[in-house]
Design a protein around this motif. Sequence first.
Motif, PDB file in Angstrom:
ATOM      1  N   UNK A  28       7.700  -5.835  -4.395  1.00 13.38           N
ATOM      2  CA  UNK A  28       6.861  -6.560  -5.362  1.00 13.38           C
ATOM      3  C   UNK A  28       5.566  -5.779  -5.572  1.00 13.38           C
ATOM      4  N   UNK A  29       5.401  -5.234  -6.779  1.00  9.66           N
ATOM      5  CA  UNK A  29       4.238  -4.398  -7.101  1.00  9.66           C
ATOM      6  C   UNK A  29       3.362  -5.018  -8.184  1.00  9.66           C
ATOM      7  N   UNK A  30       3.775  -6.155  -8.749  1.00  9.19           N
ATOM      8  CA  UNK A  30       3.066  -6.749  -9.886  1.00  9.19           C
ATOM      9  C   UNK A  30       2.524  -8.133  -9.529  1.00  9.19           C
ATOM     10  N   UNK A  31       1.613  -8.607 -10.392  1.00 11.72           N
ATOM     11  CA  UNK A  31       1.046  -9.945 -10.212  1.00 11.72           C
ATOM     12  C   UNK A  31       1.745 -10.944 -11.141  1.00 11.72           C
ATOM     13  N   UNK A  32       1.243 -12.160 -11.188  1.00 16.15           N
ATOM     14  CA  UNK A  32       1.854 -13.203 -12.024  1.00 16.15           C
ATOM     15  C   UNK A  32       1.740 -12.923 -13.516  1.00 16.15           C
ATOM     16  N   UNK A  33       0.873 -11.976 -13.904  1.00 15.78           N
ATOM     17  CA  UNK A  33       0.698 -11.606 -15.306  1.00 15.78           C
ATOM     18  C   UNK A  33       1.467 -10.337 -15.679  1.00 15.78           C
ATOM     19  N   UNK A  34       2.393  -9.927 -14.807  1.00 14.41           N
ATOM     20  CA  UNK A  34       3.219  -8.739 -15.023  1.00 14.41           C
ATOM     21  C   UNK A  34       2.400  -7.456 -15.084  1.00 14.41           C
ATOM     22  N   UNK A  35       1.305  -7.440 -14.351  1.00 17.53           N
ATOM     23  CA  UNK A  35       0.460  -6.257 -14.264  1.00 17.53           C
ATOM     24  C   UNK A  35       0.662  -5.600 -12.905  1.00 17.53           C
ATOM     25  N   UNK A  36       0.854  -4.278 -12.906  1.00 18.06           N
ATOM     26  CA  UNK A  36       0.984  -3.571 -11.647  1.00 18.06           C
ATOM     27  C   UNK A  36      -0.330  -3.644 -10.875  1.00 18.06           C
ATOM     28  N   UNK A  37      -0.213  -3.854  -9.591  1.00 17.02           N
ATOM     29  CA  UNK A  37      -1.374  -3.840  -8.711  1.00 17.02           C
ATOM     30  C   UNK A  37      -1.526  -2.438  -8.131  1.00 17.02           C
TER      31      UNK A  37
END
Length: 197
Positions: A28-37
């Motif tokens: 899991x590399x993304x947040x709830x807004x489908x943005x990569x962290x």
Amino acid sequence: MALQNRVTPEGKIIANPARGGWMGNRGILHDDNKQLQQARWRHKAWIICKLNFKGRHRDVMAPNHYTELFFLDEATALAAGHRPCAECRRAAFNAYRDAIDGKALRAPQIDAQLHSARLDPSKRQKIIWEEWFDLPDGCFVRHEGQVCVIWKGALHPYSPCGYGPALPRPTSGLTAVLTPGPSLTALRNGYVPQVAL
């Protein structure tokens, strides 16, 4: 707007509208807004999966689920440090495993080998230097400022949407190789990746 989930041969995860021929996973590399962290992996098992398997359907970058990554072709995924999935691509995984050293390695052992081979101490893609004459088809190199795959005696410059016109392959000297050591060994020992040419 394109999601940031397309992987280059250099292991970078970029935003590009081209879908690609394979899917991958690093956790899991993304947040709830489908943005990569900030993280670019969460585990050592970087895999290459089929786009379709047993009718499974996923919403891309759904909350609390692994980040679906996409590659132009299998050679790109190998260069980025991934290996065939042992579930959806069992035959390819077995062929890849056997081509590494002929032993019945388990997936975690292969993942450990790949993890140490794909990243340098600063967590960037590890580059190895090899002689041109000894490089197999399907491996990626950096040549005169371009990232290229070697295929059928020529160099083909990479882009997320496909390859450019063939360039002559040098026959002597050293070049920077992007494909990690274990995958380079697999290619030398007869593993043939899918290449979008």
